[in-house]
Enzyme design. Structure first.
Site, PDB file in Angstrom:
ATOM      1  N   HIS A  62     -24.558   9.575 -61.383  1.00 56.54           N
ATOM      2  CA  HIS A  62     -24.800   8.572 -60.342  1.00 56.54           C
ATOM      3  C   HIS A  62     -23.477   8.253 -59.665  1.00 56.54           C
ATOM      4  O   HIS A  62     -22.410   8.653 -60.126  1.00 56.54           O
ATOM      5  CB  HIS A  62     -25.425   7.306 -60.936  1.00 56.54           C
ATOM      6  CG  HIS A  62     -24.621   6.679 -62.029  1.00 56.54           C
ATOM      7  ND1 HIS A  62     -24.560   7.201 -63.306  1.00 56.54           N
ATOM      8  CD2 HIS A  62     -23.830   5.575 -62.058  1.00 56.54           C
ATOM      9  CE1 HIS A  62     -23.769   6.456 -64.053  1.00 56.54           C
ATOM     10  NE2 HIS A  62     -23.303   5.455 -63.323  1.00 56.54           N
ATOM     11  N   HIS A 299     -23.285  -0.833 -67.222  1.00 57.37           N
ATOM     12  CA  HIS A 299     -23.830   0.455 -66.820  1.00 57.37           C
ATOM     13  C   HIS A 299     -22.973   1.517 -67.485  1.00 57.37           C
ATOM     14  O   HIS A 299     -22.202   1.248 -68.407  1.00 57.37           O
ATOM     15  CB  HIS A 299     -23.875   0.584 -65.297  1.00 57.37           C
ATOM     16  CG  HIS A 299     -22.570   0.345 -64.615  1.00 57.37           C
ATOM     17  ND1 HIS A 299     -21.671   1.354 -64.376  1.00 57.37           N
ATOM     18  CD2 HIS A 299     -21.988  -0.786 -64.140  1.00 57.37           C
ATOM     19  CE1 HIS A 299     -20.606   0.861 -63.765  1.00 57.37           C
ATOM     20  NE2 HIS A 299     -20.772  -0.438 -63.614  1.00 57.37           N
TER      21      HIS A 299
END
Length: 377
Positions: A62, A299
């Site tokens: 990502h 994250h």
């Protein structure tokens, strides 16, 4: 809950290396209208900052926080590479889940996916299946056993009660509210007599009305007497598979070693830990609580930084999100740490047992205060 479209799943893909794999994932996100074309640069930069490999053959490439403005719509693209892609440090990825998220949406998505991917047998299926439908079902949790329900919401402490029936009704009611049992279960456990396990611990269950496996616990503020026996805690179990056996095994170990008193003194998070994981009994078990200040929670990048700090020490370290489910996670597993769904402001409890426990907690405190690689907030 995030829904995964079959069009977002690409089975039997091949790539020459990690960069090629990431570019394929980025191209699919772009084609689906999730991101602008330049988002791929952020995905490649992210890999230079910290690997997005989670474990069990799974990677979640990502972009960086700087490229969030290039995300047009939250979405996911799943690529299966049966031959495996070298993802660095002797790590091989067989499934790459490309994520595009504009804010904290990705945390809920990661929590959902990592819950599925934390099962080694499921990861093997992800690697070998040739069906997009099967892959989707696995990722959405449709091929897993029913969820085992046991978290802080099913634990009540300091209950003002002087009889077992009150505790039976409380436990049964919480299990019914959680969707784990029906009315016949409630009626059965309330009318039955719990089993005295000794040391103040009682247990009950029902042969009817079990919808999914779950455990509820009630502990009274002041122990009371039942026919000459101490009653301080009632554990009620709903059983549809063998998942509750782990809880009962941990309970049995505590009773055999005459350590049930630990259950009667711990807070809710401690009770959960004692019944779901190995908790060292030695004097060098230390705990500390720290608040995460990272703008987007834990994250992949800050999660990796945290796990890297923990791995520097020999002590066994668990992490519990006090603002989440309350279940302890192995601090050495990035997948399980990310699955805690930690957002900004959430409080984490670290439990460390070992010769270097104090040093480990101090290092963790410093790392969190410094922003876990993202700078202090």
């Amino acid at each position: 809950m995030f829904q995964l479209d079959l069009k977002a799943i690409h089975t039997g893909a091949s790539a020459t290396n990690k960069e090629d794999a990431i570019r394929q994932v980025a191209a699919a996100l772009t084609a689906a209208g999730n991101v602008s074309a330049a988002y791929v640069d952020g995905m490649l930069v992210r890999e230079t900052q910290t690997s997005t490999y989670l474990g069990n053959g799974i990677a979640i490439p990502h972009g960086t926080t700087d490229t969030r403005d290039l995300v047009l719509e939250t979405g996911v693209q799943v690529f299966q590479f049966p031959q495996g892609i070298a993802w660095g440090e002797d790590q091989t990825a067989y499934v790459a889940i490309g994520i595009a998220a504009r804010s904290d949406e990705h945390l809920a998505l990661l929590r959902q996916l990592t819950h599925v991917l934390s099962d080694d047998s499921v990861a093997e299926q992800l690697k070998s299946t040739t069906s997009a439908e099967v892959l989707r079902s696995i990722l959405m949790g449709e091929k897993l056993d029913a969820e085992f329900k046991f978290d802080n919401s099913l634990i009540a402490l300091d209950v003002a009660a002087g009889d077992l029936m009150t505790l039976q009704a409380l436990n049964a009611g919480r299990l019914q509210q959680a969707g784990a049992v029906d009315a016949s279960f409630v009626s059965s456990v309330i009318s039955g007599q719990p089993l005295n396990l000794g040391q103040g611990i009682w247990l009950n269950d029902s042969t009817v009305g079990n919808l999914c496996s779950a455990v509820a616990v009630s502990r009274v503020a002041n122990a009371f007497d039942v026919a000459g026996e101490k009653a301080a805690m009632l554990i009620t179990v709903a059983v549809t598979d063998d998942q509750p056996l782990k809880v009962l095994n941990y309970l049995s170990d505590l009773l055999i070693s005459q350590k049930a008193e630990r259950l009667l003194n711990a807070d809710a998070t401690g009770v959960l830990a004692l019944l779901t994981s190995e908790v060292d009994e030695q004097a060098n078990v230390l705990t500390a609580e720290f608040t995460v200040r990272n703008e987007h929670g834990l994250h992949a990048r800050p999660g990796t930084a945290l796990v890297s700090v923990i791995k520097q020490y020999n002590s066994d370290i668990t992490v519990t999100n006090l603002d989440g489910s309350g279940k302890p996670a192995n601090g050495r597993s990035l997948m399980k740490v990310v699955a805690l769904g930690v957002k900004k402001g959430h409080r984490l409890r670290f439990t460390a047992s070992g010769d270097d426990a104090q040093q480990a907690l101090h290092a963790i405190e410093e790392a969190i205060a410094a922003g876990l690689g993202e700078g202090a907030a």
